[in-house]
Design a protein around this motif. Structure first.
Motif, short mmCIF file in Angstrom:
data_model
loop_
_atom_site.label_atom_id
_atom_site.label_comp_id
_atom_site.label_asym_id
_atom_site.label_seq_id
_atom_site.Cartn_x
_atom_site.Cartn_y
_atom_site.Cartn_z
N SER A 1 0.83 -1.21 0.00
CA SER A 1 0.00 0.00 0.00
C SER A 1 0.86 1.26 0.00
O SER A 1 0.40 2.33 -0.38
N LEU B 1 -0.35 -1.94 4.43
CA LEU B 1 -0.68 -3.33 4.14
C LEU B 1 0.26 -3.88 3.07
O LEU B 1 0.57 -3.20 2.09
N THR C 1 0.04 -6.92 0.55
CA THR C 1 -0.88 -7.92 0.01
C THR C 1 -0.09 -8.97 -0.76
O THR C 1 0.64 -8.64 -1.70
N LYS D 1 -0.39 -12.08 -3.15
CA LYS D 1 -1.30 -12.77 -4.06
C LYS D 1 -0.77 -14.18 -4.32
O LYS D 1 0.43 -14.37 -4.54
N GLU E 1 -5.61 -14.06 -2.11
CA GLU E 1 -4.62 -13.16 -1.54
C GLU E 1 -4.78 -13.10 -0.02
O GLU E 1 -5.86 -13.36 0.51
N GLN F 1 -3.38 -10.60 3.46
CA GLN F 1 -2.82 -9.28 3.75
C GLN F 1 -2.13 -9.26 5.11
O GLN F 1 -2.66 -9.79 6.09
#
Length: 298
Positions: free
Chosen positions: A96, A130, A132, A134, A142, A144
């Motif tokens: 993020s 965050l 993430t 995948k 995904e 987080q």
């Protein structure tokens, strides 16, 4: 949720409980308090326990860094855990805030391990973000990882925003306690506080290698946002540590006040002669096995 608002003598009612398991794994225990107008047993507790199984998650679940030095770079390792952790393949990692958080898989690790790099920057601030991850799985596609902390200078106060409360007579209902400490082990001394409003008094005590500052409102006056400074014998940014404070009246709840309006309480009707026992048993420790994440258990 109660199926029937009124339970007659000898009758039964169902209590529906929803458990949200999103973002959780491992042992889960919750308590629900059921209140009624029954004078003999006005409240009882329903205990719910179980194990939430996840396909892929993190250990630890989040990275809470606490206080870190401005300008530092922190590297932490996080394990991938769960029933599908060993077969999962990481397709992509999305941050993020790429300037704050980045991640990569550790090659050659016995267990799937993620290396997270955190760069809070040169400005004192609270930070969070965050990462993430995948995956190649159908579920979860995904997962987080949350990262948070506070970037600060070597000497800092643990709370930079505090709240005072006082009663209707203007008397303070509780003191506010903050601690001033050092990350690098620097020798320092807290010498006092400076409050332009002259509303806060302080008592300073040395506790181990840090200082405890106990602050009291001298006057019961509502304040939205005001600033005081904790003074030290250091120079530069550590000479005056800023604390923003507010103050307001604390409304006292009457003793034995029921937090739930009486109109919302389930009503148990009792006969006017000899009471009849309510049939059936309410399970006190139901077991909920293998809860699935992101699902609701009723």
């Amino acid at each position: 949720m109660v199926s029937e608002p009124i339970v007659a003598p000898g009758a039964e009612a169902k209590i529906e409980v929803t458990v949200h398991t999103a973002g959780r794994h491992g042992v889960l225990a919750k308590t629900v308090t059921v209140s009624s107008d029954d004078p003999v047993n006005p409240a009882f507790k329903l205990n719910i326990s179980g194990t939430v199984e996840v396909a892929v998650g993190f250990d630890p679940e989040r990275l809470s860094m606490g206080d870190v030095m401005t300008g530092d770079t922190i590297v932490q390792q996080v394990k991938l855990v769960g029933s599908k952790a060993k077969e999962v393949k990481v397709v992509e990692m999305v941050s993020s805030d790429p300037n704050l958080i980045s991640g990569k898989m550790v090659k050659g690790a016995k267990e799937p391990t993620l290396e997270v790099t955190i760069k809070p920057g040169d400005v004192a601030r609270r930070f969070g973000g965050l990462l993430t991850v995948k995956t190649n799985l159908e579920s979860p596609k995904e997962v987080q990882l949350r990262v948070d902390g506070r970037a600060t200078s070597d000497i800092s106060v643990d709370q930079d925003r505090v709240h005072f409360f006082f009663d209707e007579n203007g008397k303070s209902t509780r003191d506010v306690v903050v601690f001033v400490s050092t990350i690098k082990g620097t020798k320092f001394k807290v010498t006092g506080i400076e409050d332009p409003q002259n509303m806060v008094q302080a008592k300073i005590d040395k506790v181990g290698d840090r200082y405890q500052v106990t602050m009291t409102m001298a006057e019961g006056k509502q304040v939205a946002n005001s600033t005081l400074w904790i003074l030290t014998d250091q120079k530069g940014d550590a000479e005056k540590l800023e604390v923003i404070y507010s103050a307001r009246v604390q409304v006292q709840r009457p003793p034995n006040a029921n937090p739930m309006p009486a109109s919302n309480l389930p009503q148990i009707q009792r006969p006017r002669t000899i009471p009849t026992a309510i049939k059936g048993e309410i399970p006190q420790h139901p077991k909920v096995e293998a809860l699935q994440p992101h699902a609701e258990k009723k």
